[in-house]
Write a protein that holds these residues in place. Structure first.
Motif, PDB file in Angstrom:
ATOM      1  N   GLN A 133      18.257  13.689  62.166  1.00  0.00           N
ATOM      2  CA  GLN A 133      18.332  15.107  62.813  1.00  0.00           C
ATOM      3  C   GLN A 133      16.815  15.876  62.809  1.00  0.00           C
ATOM      4  O   GLN A 133      16.357  16.585  63.745  1.00  0.00           O
ATOM      5  N   LEU A 134      16.264  15.655  61.359  1.00  0.00           N
ATOM      6  CA  LEU A 134      15.098  16.543  61.517  1.00  0.00           C
ATOM      7  C   LEU A 134      13.687  15.777  61.557  1.00  0.00           C
ATOM      8  O   LEU A 134      12.606  16.222  61.735  1.00  0.00           O
ATOM      9  N   GLY A 135      13.997  14.679  62.399  1.00  0.00           N
ATOM     10  CA  GLY A 135      12.974  13.618  63.130  1.00  0.00           C
ATOM     11  C   GLY A 135      11.931  13.032  62.000  1.00  0.00           C
ATOM     12  O   GLY A 135      10.810  12.759  62.374  1.00  0.00           O
ATOM     13  N   ALA A 136      12.663  12.578  60.892  1.00  0.00           N
ATOM     14  CA  ALA A 136      11.886  11.952  59.872  1.00  0.00           C
ATOM     15  C   ALA A 136      11.564  10.598  60.354  1.00  0.00           C
ATOM     16  O   ALA A 136      12.501   9.816  61.077  1.00  0.00           O
ATOM     17  N   PRO A 137      10.448   9.681  59.985  1.00  0.00           N
ATOM     18  CA  PRO A 137      10.163   8.364  60.567  1.00  0.00           C
ATOM     19  C   PRO A 137      11.409   7.345  59.777  1.00  0.00           C
ATOM     20  O   PRO A 137      11.660   7.505  58.723  1.00  0.00           O
ATOM     21  N   ALA A 138      11.570   6.417  60.592  1.00  0.00           N
ATOM     22  CA  ALA A 138      12.489   5.455  60.238  1.00  0.00           C
ATOM     23  C   ALA A 138      12.294   4.811  58.726  1.00  0.00           C
ATOM     24  O   ALA A 138      13.023   4.371  58.002  1.00  0.00           O
ATOM     25  N   TRP A 139      11.079   4.688  58.452  1.00  0.00           N
ATOM     26  CA  TRP A 139      10.672   3.993  57.374  1.00  0.00           C
ATOM     27  C   TRP A 139      10.871   4.768  56.148  1.00  0.00           C
ATOM     28  O   TRP A 139      11.477   4.029  55.121  1.00  0.00           O
ATOM     29  N   ILE A 140      11.189   5.873  56.211  1.00  0.00           N
ATOM     30  CA  ILE A 140      11.480   6.807  55.128  1.00  0.00           C
ATOM     31  C   ILE A 140      13.073   6.736  55.058  1.00  0.00           C
ATOM     32  O   ILE A 140      13.820   6.532  53.790  1.00  0.00           O
ATOM     33  N   ILE A 141      13.546   6.631  56.158  1.00  0.00           N
ATOM     34  CA  ILE A 141      15.081   6.494  56.055  1.00  0.00           C
ATOM     35  C   ILE A 141      15.669   5.019  55.476  1.00  0.00           C
ATOM     36  O   ILE A 141      16.534   5.128  54.627  1.00  0.00           O
ATOM     37  N   SER A 142      14.867   4.078  55.604  1.00  0.00           N
ATOM     38  CA  SER A 142      15.370   2.727  55.130  1.00  0.00           C
ATOM     39  C   SER A 142      15.156   2.702  53.738  1.00  0.00           C
ATOM     40  O   SER A 142      15.630   1.685  53.117  1.00  0.00           O
ATOM     41  N   LEU A 143      14.421   3.558  53.227  1.00  0.00           N
ATOM     42  CA  LEU A 143      14.047   3.638  51.704  1.00  0.00           C
ATOM     43  C   LEU A 143      15.064   4.572  50.787  1.00  0.00           C
ATOM     44  O   LEU A 143      15.337   4.250  49.428  1.00  0.00           O
ATOM     45  N   LEU A 144      16.055   5.341  51.476  1.00  0.00           N
ATOM     46  CA  LEU A 144      17.131   5.972  50.714  1.00  0.00           C
ATOM     47  C   LEU A 144      18.013   5.331  49.917  1.00  0.00           C
ATOM     48  O   LEU A 144      18.154   5.597  48.639  1.00  0.00           O
ATOM     49  N   VAL A 145      18.704   4.393  50.373  1.00  0.00           N
ATOM     50  CA  VAL A 145      19.523   3.639  49.561  1.00  0.00           C
ATOM     51  C   VAL A 145      19.039   2.891  48.465  1.00  0.00           C
ATOM     52  O   VAL A 145      19.364   3.030  47.278  1.00  0.00           O
ATOM     53  N   PRO A 146      17.788   2.033  48.489  1.00  0.00           N
ATOM     54  CA  PRO A 146      17.181   1.345  47.330  1.00  0.00           C
ATOM     55  C   PRO A 146      16.914   2.272  46.533  1.00  0.00           C
ATOM     56  O   PRO A 146      16.882   2.290  45.166  1.00  0.00           O
ATOM     57  N   ILE A 147      16.286   3.535  46.781  1.00  0.00           N
ATOM     58  CA  ILE A 147      15.687   4.726  45.872  1.00  0.00           C
ATOM     59  C   ILE A 147      16.989   5.077  44.848  1.00  0.00           C
ATOM     60  O   ILE A 147      17.121   5.186  43.882  1.00  0.00           O
ATOM     61  N   ARG A 148      18.016   5.652  45.863  1.00  0.00           N
ATOM     62  CA  ARG A 148      19.135   6.161  45.109  1.00  0.00           C
ATOM     63  C   ARG A 148      19.853   5.073  44.155  1.00  0.00           C
ATOM     64  O   ARG A 148      20.165   5.472  42.858  1.00  0.00           O
ATOM     65  N   GLU A 149      19.982   4.047  44.594  1.00  0.00           N
ATOM     66  CA  GLU A 149      20.797   2.885  43.661  1.00  0.00           C
ATOM     67  C   GLU A 149      19.989   2.525  42.342  1.00  0.00           C
ATOM     68  O   GLU A 149      20.305   2.344  41.401  1.00  0.00           O
ATOM     69  N   SER A 150      18.878   1.944  42.561  1.00  0.00           N
ATOM     70  CA  SER A 150      17.787   1.553  41.637  1.00  0.00           C
ATOM     71  C   SER A 150      17.198   2.683  40.906  1.00  0.00           C
ATOM     72  O   SER A 150      16.941   2.529  39.702  1.00  0.00           O
ATOM     73  N   GLY A 151      16.758   3.620  41.469  1.00  0.00           N
ATOM     74  CA  GLY A 151      16.228   4.831  40.763  1.00  0.00           C
ATOM     75  C   GLY A 151      17.021   5.339  39.393  1.00  0.00           C
ATOM     76  O   GLY A 151      16.636   5.863  38.498  1.00  0.00           O
ATOM     77  N   SER A 152      18.282   5.290  39.741  1.00  0.00           N
ATOM     78  CA  SER A 152      19.095   5.575  38.789  1.00  0.00           C
ATOM     79  C   SER A 152      19.360   4.696  37.454  1.00  0.00           C
ATOM     80  O   SER A 152      19.994   5.044  36.471  1.00  0.00           O
ATOM     81  N   MET A 153      18.887   3.470  37.960  1.00  0.00           N
ATOM     82  CA  MET A 153      19.155   2.346  36.892  1.00  0.00           C
ATOM     83  C   MET A 153      17.929   1.905  36.011  1.00  0.00           C
ATOM     84  O   MET A 153      17.864   1.725  34.957  1.00  0.00           O
ATOM     85  N   LEU A 154      16.882   1.794  36.838  1.00  0.00           N
ATOM     86  CA  LEU A 154      15.610   1.232  36.318  1.00  0.00           C
ATOM     87  C   LEU A 154      15.100   1.991  34.988  1.00  0.00           C
ATOM     88  O   LEU A 154      14.717   1.166  34.065  1.00  0.00           O
ATOM     89  N   PRO A 155      15.294   3.216  34.680  1.00  0.00           N
ATOM     90  CA  PRO A 155      14.716   3.688  33.828  1.00  0.00           C
ATOM     91  C   PRO A 155      15.728   3.863  32.309  1.00  0.00           C
ATOM     92  O   PRO A 155      15.427   4.594  31.542  1.00  0.00           O
ATOM     93  N   GLN A 156      16.632   3.213  32.706  1.00  0.00           N
ATOM     94  CA  GLN A 156      18.005   3.519  31.660  1.00  0.00           C
ATOM     95  C   GLN A 156      17.607   2.795  30.245  1.00  0.00           C
ATOM     96  O   GLN A 156      18.218   3.439  29.064  1.00  0.00           O
ATOM     97  N   MET A 157      16.499   1.954  30.169  1.00  0.00           N
ATOM     98  CA  MET A 157      16.295   1.526  28.837  1.00  0.00           C
ATOM     99  C   MET A 157      15.510   2.856  28.139  1.00  0.00           C
ATOM    100  O   MET A 157      15.802   3.016  26.919  1.00  0.00           O
ATOM    101  N   LEU A 158      14.562   3.300  28.719  1.00  0.00           N
ATOM    102  CA  LEU A 158      14.047   4.560  28.228  1.00  0.00           C
ATOM    103  C   LEU A 158      14.891   5.606  27.846  1.00  0.00           C
ATOM    104  O   LEU A 158      14.913   6.269  26.934  1.00  0.00           O
ATOM    105  N   ILE A 159      15.764   5.715  28.775  1.00  0.00           N
ATOM    106  CA  ILE A 159      16.645   6.990  28.670  1.00  0.00           C
ATOM    107  C   ILE A 159      17.503   6.767  27.480  1.00  0.00           C
ATOM    108  O   ILE A 159      17.973   7.509  26.792  1.00  0.00           O
ATOM    109  N   GLY A 160      18.049   5.487  27.370  1.00  0.00           N
ATOM    110  CA  GLY A 160      19.023   5.033  26.178  1.00  0.00           C
ATOM    111  C   GLY A 160      18.407   5.196  24.937  1.00  0.00           C
ATOM    112  O   GLY A 160      19.154   5.800  24.021  1.00  0.00           O
TER     113      GLY A 160
END
Length: 448
Positions: free
Chosen positions: A78-105
């Motif tokens: 709706q805001l006119g963002a480019p399609a390549w940004i929209i395609s990154l949302l799910v990978p960022i959301r899912e992997s971004g919460s998991m990748l740093p967890q060894m450090l967070i742990g």
């Protein structure tokens, strides 16, 4: 003296209703079950059960309202963002919460009381959503897309901290054989909310008001996060061990030795990795439905409602079963997801009339939702039950970090494969799921 008596009476009444509600929800009316927790924690179980239930139900509903699969992509379009940004949302959301967890742990291990890590992470997520609302009201195009993506990265990192802390606090405050039921109730209530939200999106998701609707959903999600942290802060958590709390990359990556030295844990991580398809395959169902039926926007609300209804009707059943055998729940649910995907792939190439697809795809999405709820609940309960103390924190951090890497790679490979054939991608994920189901049957039993 009268005031003191009144205060004791009020406190006793509050304790009574918490105990009664806990006994009803946890089916614990024949003597308090206190397996795998301390005596002090046992006395606080009813209040902790209800505080955890409210907090995680609110956060689960917030996640569904601010989903990177639905709400955020539609808002950015709706805001006119480019399609390549929209395609990154799910990978960022899912992997971004998991990748740093060894450090967070490593950070979490240094905290004797770890609920405050969850509270801090929840606060960051709530404010991130509010800032997304501001971006949606003031920015457009590439600027809006970059701003929302940056906030989503921050949101996901905070989510990773919450994930590590939650499982550890759950293991300290809720007895074994009641954790699956708690997760089941959380999923069921959140599923009811998703069902209602899906119906609303199906009715109002098109037209000029859509952007405002999505901003409203993000604002409501933020408010739910603040309610969640207020409830979670009321959990009575007694100080625990802080051994192994050294910080830094060396401490974090030394935990990877668990994959080599701990055979049961290694089998769990492999099985969980093979089961990723139950979560990754959903967008491909929608793609096939859109190709067959057209106007995916009109179907989106139906799919969200179907998924929410699936969680509502299945999670309590999965939860009770997981308290007896989380291994069996994972295996059955993983197999069900795989078979459903094979059926969808076969249907899409069968050439059957679109009139039949109108009911088939929502039904398949509903069954997939049931299966995915079982996969998530089964693996979460199994992981919490298979270890105690700081070992549980290490298990959560290592498994989530490894899965985060594999999830990002699988998502990218899946996107490439989908360019060739959506059906091929679905079948590949289904075969991996079947292998995961077979492997999980060889896990050692840890529940009950």
């Amino acid at each position: 003296m009268t005031k003191s008596n009144d205060q004791r009476t009020a406190a006793g009444a509050e304790e009574d209703w918490k105990t009664l509600l806990y006994e009803r929800l946890a089916e614990d009316d024949e003597g308090r079950v206190c397996k795998d927790i301390s005596d002090d924690a046992c006395r606080e179980t009813p209040g902790n059960f209800l505080a955890t239930l409210l907090a995680n139900t609110c956060s689960s509903i917030a996640d569904k309202l601010a989903s990177a699969k639905t709400t955020l992509p539609w808002l950015l379009m709706q805001l006119g963002a480019p399609a390549w940004i929209i395609s990154l949302l799910v990978p960022i959301r899912e992997s971004g919460s998991m990748l740093p967890q060894m450090l967070i742990g490593a950070v979490v291990r240094r905290q004797a009381v770890r609920k405050w890590v969850w509270v801090a992470g929840g606060s960051v997520q709530g404010f991130s959503l509010l800032l997304m609302v501001w971006c949606g009201m003031t920015l457009e195009g590439l600027q809006a897309g970059l701003a929302v993506t940056g906030l989503l990265i921050l949101f996901s990192l905070a989510r990773g901290a919450c994930s590590v802390a939650y499982k550890d606090v759950l293991g300290k405050t809720i007895p074994k054989t009641r954790r699956g039921r708690l997760s089941g109730w959380i999923s069921a209530i959140a599923g009811l909310a998703a069902f209602a939200a899906g119906l609303a999106l199906g009715a109002f998701g098109q037209g000029e008001a859509a952007s405002g609707l999505y901003l409203d959903l993000l604002a409501v999600a933020a408010m739910l996060w603040f309610l969640a942290i207020a409830s979670y802060a009321r959990i009575v958590e007694f100080p625990g061990a802080t051994d192994g709390g050294a910080n830094g990359f060396s401490e974090a990556f030394s935990s990877l030795s668990l994959l080599r030295e701990d055979a049961p844990f290694r089998k769990f991580v492999i099985g969980r990795a093979l089961a990723m398809g139950s979560g990754l395959v959903a967008p491909f169902y929608v793609t096939l439905a859109r190709e067959d039926l057209g106007s995916a926007a009109s179907l989106l609300g139906i799919f969200i409602a179907a998924e929410g209804l699936a969680g509502l009707v299945s999670s309590p059943v999965w939860g009770r079963w997981a308290d007896r055998s989380s291994r069996q729940v994972f295996a059955v649910a993983c197999g069900l997801a795989a078979l459903t995907s094979l059926a969808v792939a076969a249907w899409s190439v069968s050439g059957l009339p679109s009139e039949a697809s109108v009911w088939f795809y929502p039904l398949a999405f509903f069954v997939l939702g049931i299966a995915h709820a079982g996969v998530r609940l089964g693996r979460k309960t199994y992981l919490v039950d298979m270890a105690g103390g700081n070992k549980r924190t290490d298990y959560v951090a290592v498994s989530n970090s490894v899965i985060g890497v594999l999830l990002l790679l699988t998502g990218l490979l899946g996107a490439l494969a989908a360019v060739i054939s959506v059906q091929l991608t679905i079948v590949s994920l289904a075969i991996a799921g079947l292998l995961g189901a077979i492997l999980s049957l060889r896990w050692r039993e840890v529940s009950g």
